[in-house]
Structures are given as structure tokens and as C-alpha cells.
Design an enzyme around this catalytic site. Structure first.
Site, PDB file in Angstrom:
ATOM      1  N   CYS A 116      -4.143   3.922 -32.425  1.00  0.00           N
ATOM      2  CA  CYS A 116      -2.903   4.519 -31.939  1.00  0.00           C
ATOM      3  C   CYS A 116      -2.025   3.565 -31.138  1.00  0.00           C
ATOM      4  O   CYS A 116      -1.321   2.738 -31.711  1.00  0.00           O
ATOM      5  CB  CYS A 116      -3.221   5.775 -31.126  1.00  0.00           C
ATOM      6  SG  CYS A 116      -1.771   6.849 -30.910  1.00  0.00           S
ATOM      7  N   GLU A 169      -7.692   9.487 -34.927  1.00  0.00           N
ATOM      8  CA  GLU A 169      -8.220   9.121 -33.612  1.00  0.00           C
ATOM      9  C   GLU A 169      -8.957  10.313 -32.997  1.00  0.00           C
ATOM     10  O   GLU A 169      -8.441  11.435 -33.001  1.00  0.00           O
ATOM     11  CB  GLU A 169      -7.055   8.699 -32.724  1.00  0.00           C
ATOM     12  CG  GLU A 169      -7.402   8.379 -31.291  1.00  0.00           C
ATOM     13  CD  GLU A 169      -6.156   8.068 -30.457  1.00  0.00           C
ATOM     14  OE1 GLU A 169      -6.309   7.479 -29.373  1.00  0.00           O
ATOM     15  OE2 GLU A 169      -5.032   8.413 -30.902  1.00  0.00           O
ATOM     16  N   LYS A 217      14.381 -28.370 -69.736  1.00  0.00           N
ATOM     17  CA  LYS A 217      15.746 -27.852 -69.615  1.00  0.00           C
ATOM     18  C   LYS A 217      16.043 -27.427 -68.178  1.00  0.00           C
ATOM     19  O   LYS A 217      17.150 -27.625 -67.671  1.00  0.00           O
ATOM     20  CB  LYS A 217      15.952 -26.667 -70.565  1.00  0.00           C
ATOM     21  CG  LYS A 217      15.815 -27.020 -72.038  1.00  0.00           C
ATOM     22  CD  LYS A 217      16.002 -25.791 -72.915  1.00  0.00           C
ATOM     23  CE  LYS A 217      15.806 -26.127 -74.384  1.00  0.00           C
ATOM     24  NZ  LYS A 217      15.959 -24.935 -75.262  1.00  0.00           N
ATOM     25  N   TYR A 231       1.435   7.391 -19.684  1.00  0.00           N
ATOM     26  CA  TYR A 231       2.819   7.683 -19.344  1.00  0.00           C
ATOM     27  C   TYR A 231       3.246   8.937 -20.094  1.00  0.00           C
ATOM     28  O   TYR A 231       2.622   9.340 -21.081  1.00  0.00           O
ATOM     29  CB  TYR A 231       3.724   6.502 -19.695  1.00  0.00           C
ATOM     30  CG  TYR A 231       3.630   6.038 -21.136  1.00  0.00           C
ATOM     31  CD1 TYR A 231       4.404   6.616 -22.142  1.00  0.00           C
ATOM     32  CD2 TYR A 231       2.730   5.038 -21.511  1.00  0.00           C
ATOM     33  CE1 TYR A 231       4.310   6.203 -23.464  1.00  0.00           C
ATOM     34  CE2 TYR A 231       2.624   4.621 -22.837  1.00  0.00           C
ATOM     35  CZ  TYR A 231       3.421   5.208 -23.803  1.00  0.00           C
ATOM     36  OH  TYR A 231       3.320   4.805 -25.116  1.00  0.00           O
ATOM     37  N   ASN A 287      38.612 -31.492 -67.491  1.00  0.00           N
ATOM     38  CA  ASN A 287      39.146 -32.806 -67.102  1.00  0.00           C
ATOM     39  C   ASN A 287      40.667 -32.792 -67.127  1.00  0.00           C
ATOM     40  O   ASN A 287      41.330 -33.257 -66.192  1.00  0.00           O
ATOM     41  CB  ASN A 287      38.654 -33.889 -68.052  1.00  0.00           C
ATOM     42  CG  ASN A 287      37.151 -34.123 -67.974  1.00  0.00           C
ATOM     43  OD1 ASN A 287      36.554 -34.613 -68.931  1.00  0.00           O
ATOM     44  ND2 ASN A 287      36.520 -33.785 -66.855  1.00  0.00           N
ATOM     45  N   LYS A 339     -10.679   1.287 -28.344  1.00  0.00           N
ATOM     46  CA  LYS A 339      -9.226   1.194 -28.213  1.00  0.00           C
ATOM     47  C   LYS A 339      -8.863   0.178 -27.135  1.00  0.00           C
ATOM     48  O   LYS A 339      -9.445   0.169 -26.054  1.00  0.00           O
ATOM     49  CB  LYS A 339      -8.656   2.566 -27.863  1.00  0.00           C
ATOM     50  CG  LYS A 339      -7.142   2.663 -27.882  1.00  0.00           C
ATOM     51  CD  LYS A 339      -6.701   4.124 -27.718  1.00  0.00           C
ATOM     52  CE  LYS A 339      -5.205   4.295 -27.822  1.00  0.00           C
ATOM     53  NZ  LYS A 339      -4.805   5.731 -27.758  1.00  0.00           N
ATOM     54  N   THR A 343      20.635 -24.034 -75.317  1.00  0.00           N
ATOM     55  CA  THR A 343      20.690 -25.333 -75.978  1.00  0.00           C
ATOM     56  C   THR A 343      20.925 -26.416 -74.941  1.00  0.00           C
ATOM     57  O   THR A 343      21.846 -26.313 -74.129  1.00  0.00           O
ATOM     58  CB  THR A 343      21.822 -25.356 -77.025  1.00  0.00           C
ATOM     59  OG1 THR A 343      21.593 -24.294 -77.952  1.00  0.00           O
ATOM     60  CG2 THR A 343      21.847 -26.681 -77.773  1.00  0.00           C
ATOM     61  N   GLY A 390      30.420 -11.408 -74.935  1.00  0.00           N
ATOM     62  CA  GLY A 390      29.072 -10.939 -74.640  1.00  0.00           C
ATOM     63  C   GLY A 390      28.876 -10.723 -73.154  1.00  0.00           C
ATOM     64  O   GLY A 390      29.789 -10.880 -72.339  1.00  0.00           O
ATOM     65  N   LEU A 391      27.648 -10.396 -72.793  1.00  0.00           N
ATOM     66  CA  LEU A 391      27.327  -9.926 -71.450  1.00  0.00           C
ATOM     67  C   LEU A 391      27.494 -10.992 -70.370  1.00  0.00           C
ATOM     68  O   LEU A 391      28.170 -10.787 -69.359  1.00  0.00           O
ATOM     69  CB  LEU A 391      25.892  -9.394 -71.461  1.00  0.00           C
ATOM     70  CG  LEU A 391      25.429  -8.582 -70.270  1.00  0.00           C
ATOM     71  CD1 LEU A 391      26.283  -7.337 -70.096  1.00  0.00           C
ATOM     72  CD2 LEU A 391      23.966  -8.193 -70.461  1.00  0.00           C
TER      73      LEU A 391
END
Length: 690
Positions: A179, A54, A640, A129, A475, A123, A496, A374-375
């Protein structure tokens, strides 16, 4: 090989810069030379736009000198020098200066490109102030009666309602405010964004006091996020008067709330901040977030007041221009350790809370889960354990089953047993081979006659038997089956149809990608959320190669089936998934980003710099793996995903639920994506990529 692929401007990016030149108070000639020098640096780096502070041509701290004709005349002469220099520079420049217009003085931003002035923005809000008293010297934008101004031998548009559209860069329309304009409750840039501005520029001076730097970050971050825009912020640095104030020269570039770059503060010389903003990403975010369009409609009167000024800039063509922007290799997993810890904690709690709610609302107190060693099933079991703790139920209400088949390895079976013991669930083991043999015999499959035929039917019989057992056990025990399949597998169709990694009563992992699941398991191990000695069990599981273990192997060193040898590395596929699902980018852009993140340095392929971890992929490898992703994601796997069970969405990266983020036809084609994939070269040589 086309160099255009290796140029960021070919993929919806634009390079922008913020310059903080050293200045001298009331010395426009010196200030102009500093500005031009930074503009040349930005041009050499391929920037399309450079913003300066500015009142940078005069300095901000001139006070009542602003009413001296000699200073104002000198500022106009300095601007003429910048305009002349811009004829030989590629980027557009936005410079700040005081300007007389019809008997008033305005604090202005001047947009210069290609040897011309394209517009002047005054601007809007003048602070009066504390230490500021701009209204003593300047008039606010809405005091102006003129819509144009004569400047440097040109008549150019003048007003706060100007938008600058860069015609030769897609999605590039910028707005300038000054600004204080961003410190007010409704900044002018808010309406500019609704009018199509994707880049918001703030020329600021902004003296520094304790705490102000952090507040600037908050202002700029929030404004860029609310407006779904990039935001460039510059402030005054060395050379401004220290009679009563100090200056730190802070420059910031944000994109949709994300910090792309910050300059050094309190620098002893001129400095330049450069970043690459993804304009296409911003456009897609606005298109996706339909409330943005609703806001345009609600504020159509303010939007209609803007005037679009069109200009062109020099864009580097016919040469590689790699990103300076850091592209995370793991978009689902923060690289920063503290953020990663917070992310894992949040995701884990989302999964646990969702399962707690499902069990509470259904009145069911037990769950059935298949544990493979597994993970994915490991993490799902950990979520179940925490859910039981939250519900005040015993972990023995988790009915866990490991079900070895024809290809189950000793390692994973041992890990499954140790894991169930660690969790403290009800652990059982069912050998599915007899029931599988009965099914294969009913089918007339050659394996039932002793022939080693390991086809898809052979594999699916095992997967189906496991799922059949789990549902019937649920079940029988008045429980629900907890699914274990993850987001990565759903994206690639690596599951799957109708079996455990696809179908369940409730799936806690369905919107969690494989790379994040591995970090979640590690986070559980490292944060002491398992019993003593449990960390080793989890780390062993993390070190196990991913495999469906459905085809018997001939080696004891590892599984016969290696998932990633078929569908590609999950670390790359999760990268491809994120940018395809979250932003809808073309394969060529996804590959460009992947090259920026994963490029092979030894072959001269990107990236360079301190952020490069240990793995690299060549562009040819990226293209091959991305081809697998594109065809499986768009053509072969949607049927899927169209019928997956309920599952909680955990992140903004998206889910594939047909009831949520992703709704697509099951019989779609991948042709348009494959054609775009074909545009990707096989890989650059070191000279081209260097």
C-alpha cells in the site's frame, strides 16, 4: 504439430492475477476460504502468480483488534490452510496478514507456492495521517531485527529486501510492497526493479474517496513506466468495515505504463483480474534503455541489499494457452478514435515542423515533388502545403510534377491532376516516355525495338528518369526535392536504389509506415484541412490499389502490378516490422502475436472476443508473409537503408535511419531468423486451437 507454439509461456509471457475476495472483519477462516477459491479460479486460467489485498486474512479495518492474540492466532491458522491448499495449486500466492515477530507486530505479505512459504515481506512505510493510524498497531519494516521467522512449521526469510525469482519462467522475478510503500517519493519497488524485479506487486487496502481511483491509476502507471516493469495492484473490497470508510475493491495491472486490466469497482462479490504480461518485452526495454543500467550502478548499495529467493510454480504445458491480452492489429495506429485523431495530428505536425526547419535553415523557399496519384506522394504533398502555410509562403512555391510513363493508369493520372489543383501548387506534367525510350535504346534494350520485354531494367529506367527530372528541376529552380518513400517500403527494400522512393534532398515520410500514412490522409480529409470538395479526391486515392505502375497491363480494371501480391499485405508487414524493429522479437514470437491479433476464427484460430475486425489470416498465411519480411529485412535491403537522406523520426516505434534507431551491416545474413521462422507450425486444426 507442437502445442508449445500456442502456449503464451513459450514466448516470454506470464499470466498474472489480482484477487479481491469478499471478506469479514476479524474472521480469518472465512477470509482464507475466499482467498483459496479465487486462487483456484486463477489456477484454472493458467496464472503463475496471484496477489491478494493488504491484511486480507484479518481484514484491514480491525483497528485495535490487531493486538488481540485470538485474532493473530486465527490468522496464522488461516495461513496454514492456504499453504496446504497451495500444494494442489499451480500459481504462487501473495497474501496479506498481521504477523508477530520478536515482540513486534508487522503488516506483512506472505509468498506461498507449492505447499510452502517462501518468504515474508513487512510493510516499509506506515501512514499515520488523515484517516490512517497504522503506527498505533504496527511496526515498520526497518524496526525488525530478525532476518527470518518461524511460521507454519517453517523457518522462512523475512524482510523488505526480498526478491522472488520464478525459476521455471524466464525473466520472472517479483517484488512485493504494501500500500503506502508506492505513495512515497522513492518506493521500495524502484530499487527492487534495479535489482532485477520485472513484476512489482502491491498488496493494498486503500479506502475510496472522490478522485482516489484516478490517482491510483497515475501512481501505478508511472511506477510501472519508470521501473520498466509490470505492476499488480489490489485493494480491499466488500466486507471491510464502513464505520468511517468505504471500499471499492479496485484491482489494476499495468505494464510499462500501459493498462492491461482493471477490475470492476464496488463489486458485490469476490472477483479476479487476469492479464498476460510480456516479461521478455520488459527485459528488452531495460537492455535497450542503457540509463537503466546506469541507475543500477548509481544505486548499487541499495541494490546489493536485496536477497533472491528462488521458487517454482506450475506452468501449463502441452496444451494451447492463447493470450487474454489484447494485441492491436495496427500497432502504429491506435484503435480508439480519439487517440487515433491525436496521433495523426501529432505525426502530421512533426513532419510539417521538420520540413519548415529544413527550409528555414537552408534558406530555400521552394520544393520539388513528384506526384503519382498514389498514397505516399499525396501525403508528402499535403505536408509540403502545410509547411508553406506555416512559413507564410505561397503554395505555388511547391513545384509539383506528375510524370506519366508506360504503365500509368488513367485513374492515378486523373487523381494526380485533381490533387495538385486541390492543393494549389504549381502543377506540371512531363511525359517521361520519350526520354525512357532514348535510354532503353542506348542500353540496347529489346523494348526499344518494339519487343514487350518488361524486366527490372525496363522498370528502373522509368523510375530513374522521374528522379533525374526532379533533381535537375530542383537545381534549375533553386529548390529541394522532397522524398515520398515510407518506412514500410524501406523495411522491405521495396524501393529502387537512388530513385525517388529512396533518394531525395529531404524525406518527410521515411519513418511513417504505410498503414499510418493511409490514416493520416484520411485524417486530413475528415478534419476539413482541405478545400471544399477535396475530401472526395483524398478518399479516391485511399481506395486505389497500391502499385508502382511500371509494367503495362492488359486489363482496364486495375494495374498489372499489385505491390501487396509480391511483398504481402502492408497491414501484416507493418505488424511484423513494429515488433521486430521496436523490440527485437524472434519471428516465432512475432507470429504468435500476429495470430493473437489476426487469427482466422472460422478455422478455429485465434482471436475470440469483441475486438476482432473484419480481416483474418491463417497461421500459414502469417508464416508465409513473415518469411518475406524476414529475408528482405535482414538480408537483401540494408544497403538501401544505409544511405537514405535526412528525415524526421515521428514515433517511438522506431525509424530505419543509419544515423538514428537502426544501424546494421549491409551484408548481413538472415539465416538465424529464418531458422526460427521454420519453428512456426503451418497452422493448428480447430481442435488444437479451440
Amino acid at each position: 504439430m507442437s502445442d508449445s507454439f500456442f502456449n503464451l509461456y513459450s514466448h516470454g509471457f506470464a499470466r498474472v492475477a489480482v484477487g479481491v475476495p469478499e471478506c469479514r472483519v476479524a474472521d480469518p477462516a472465512f477470509n482464507a476460504q475466499q482467498t483459496i477459491a479465487l486462487a483456484r479460479q486463477a489456477a484454472q486460467q493458467g496464472a503463475a502468480l496471484v496477489a491478494f489485498p493488504e491484511l486480507g486474512l484479518s481484514a484491514y479495518t480491525c483497528e485495535d483488534l490487531f493486538h488481540q492474540r485470538a485474532l493473530l492466532d486465527a490468522c496464522e491458522s488461516a495461513l496454514a490452510e492456504i499453504v496446504a491448499a497451495s500444494a494442489q495449486l499451480a500459481p504462487a500466492l501473495v497474501v496479506g496478514m498481521p504477523l508477530r515477530v520478536e515482540h513486534q507486530l508487522f503488516n506483512c505479505a506472505v509468498v506461498v507456492a507449492g505447499g510452502r512459504i517462501h518468504g515474508v515481506v513487512p510493510k516499509s512505510y506506515l501512514p499515520n495521517y488523515w484517516e490512517f493510524y497504522e503506527a498505533r498497531q504496527f511496526s515498520a519494516a526497518d524496526c525488525a531485527a530478525a532476518g527470518s521467522v518461524s511460521l507454519a512449521g517453517q523457518t522462512v526469510p523475512f524482510g523488505a529486501g526480498l526478491l522472488f525469482e520464478v525459476e521455471n519462467i524466464p525473466f520472472f522475478r517479483f517484488h512485493v510492497e504494501i500500500c503506502e510503500d508506492v505513495w512515497v517519493p522513492v518506493p521500495p519497488s524502484s530499487f527492487a526493479a534495479l535489482a532485477g524485479a520485472t513484476v512489482l506487486v502491491n498488496l493494498s487496502a486503500s479506502n475510496i474517496v472522490v478522485g482516489k481511483s484516478g490517482y491510483r491509476h497515475q501512481l501505478v502507471a508511472q511506477q510501472s513506466a519508470r521501473c520498466l516493469a509490470a505492476y499488480l495492484y489490489t485493494s480491499a473490497g466488500k466486507g471491510e468495515s464502513s464505520t468511517d470508510l468505504a471500499w471499492d475493491g479496485q484491482a489494476l495491472i499495468y505494464e510499462n505504463g500501459e493498462l492491461l486490466g482493471e477490475s470492476e469497482r464496488f463489486a458485490d462479490s469476490s472477483h479476479l483480474l487476469v492479464a498476460d504480461v510480456d516479461l521478455e518485452r520488459l527485459s528488452r526495454e531495460r537492455m535497450h534503455q542503457t540509463t537503466f543500467g546506469q541507475s543500477v550502478r548509481r544505486h548499487r548499495e541499495e541494490v546489493a541489499r536485496f536477497e533472491v529467493v528462488r521458487l517454482r510454480v506450475g506452468v501449463p504445458e502441452g496444451q494451447p494457452l492463447p493470450l487474454v491480452r489484447k494485441v492491436e492489429r495496427f500497432p502504429y495506429v491506435p484503435a480508439d478514435a480519439r487517440r487515433r485523431d491525436a496521433r495523426c495530428r501529432e505525426v502530421y505536425n512533426i513532419q510539417v515542423q521538420a520540413l519548415v526547419q529544413r527550409l528555414s535553415s537552408s534558406g530555400i523557399a521552394k520544393v520539388v515533388i513528384g506526384v503519382s496519384g498514389g498514397l505516399d506522394s499525396t501525403h508528402a504533398l499535403l505536408v509540403c502545403a502545410k509547411a508553406m502555410d506555416r512559413l507564410g509562403l505561397p503554395r505555388t512555391n511547391i513545384l509539383a510534377y506528375t510524370m506519366p510513363g508506360f504503365a500509368t493508369s488513367e485513374r492515378t493520372l486523373r487523381q494526380a491532376r485533381r490533387l495538385m489543383e486541390l492543393v494549389g501548387c504549381s502543377a506540371s506534367e512531363i511525359d517521361i516516355r520519350p526520354s525512357c525510350l532514348a535510354m532503353l535504346k542506348d542500353l540496347g534494350h529489346p523494348y526499344a525495338e518494339g519487343k514487350p520485354v518488361y524486366d527490372v531494367t525496363f522498370e528502373n529506367v522509368q523510375a530513374g528518369e522521374r528522379t533525374n527530372h526532379l533533381f535537375r528541376l530542383a537545381n534549375f529552380q533553386h529548390a529541394i526535392v522532397i522524398g515520398t518513400g515510407d518506412l514500410s517500403e524501406l523495411a522491405l527494400g521495396w524501393c529502387t536504389y537512388g530513385v525517388g522512393d529512396h533518394m531525395s534532398h529531404y524525406n518527410v515520410n521515411a519513418s511513417v509506415p504505410k498503414t499510418l500514412i493511409s490514416h493520416l490522409v484520411r485524417w486530413v480529409a475528415e478534419t476539413g484541412q482541405v478545400a471544399d470538395g477535396g475530401e472526395g479526391v483524398l478518399l479516391d486515392i485511399l481506395d486505389t490499389e497500391i502499385s508502382p505502375e511500371l509494367v503495362p497491363g492488359n486489363s482496364s480494371s486495375g494495374p498489372e502490378q499489385k505491390t501487396e501480391s509480391v511483398i504481402g499485405p502492408y497491414e501484416l508487414q507493418d505488424f511484423h516490422l513494429y515488433y521486430t524493429l521496436r523490440f527485437g522479437f524472434t519471428p516465432s514470437k512475432v507470429a504468435f502475436l500476429a495470430l493473437a491479433a489476426w487469427g482466422d476464427r472460422e478455422r478455429g484460430e485465434w482471436p475470440e472476443g469483441p475486438h476482432v475486425p473484419r480481416h483474418e489470416y491463417t497461421l500459414a498465411e502469417i508464416k508465409r508473409v513473415l518469411g518475406i519480411f524476414v529475408d528482405r529485412f535482414f538480408r537483401t535491403s540494408q544497403f538501401k537503408r544505409s544511405c537514405i537522406p535526412n528525415a524526421p523520426k515521428v514515433g517511438s516505434g522506431g525509424s530505419l535511419s543509419p544515423r538514428g534507431d537502426w544501424r546494421a551491416p549491409s551484408d548481413g545474413e538472415s539465416a538465424v531468423w529464418m531458422r526460427d521462422l521454420a519453428r512456426i507450425p503451418d497452422g493448428p486444426d480447430s481442435a488444437q486451437a479451440g
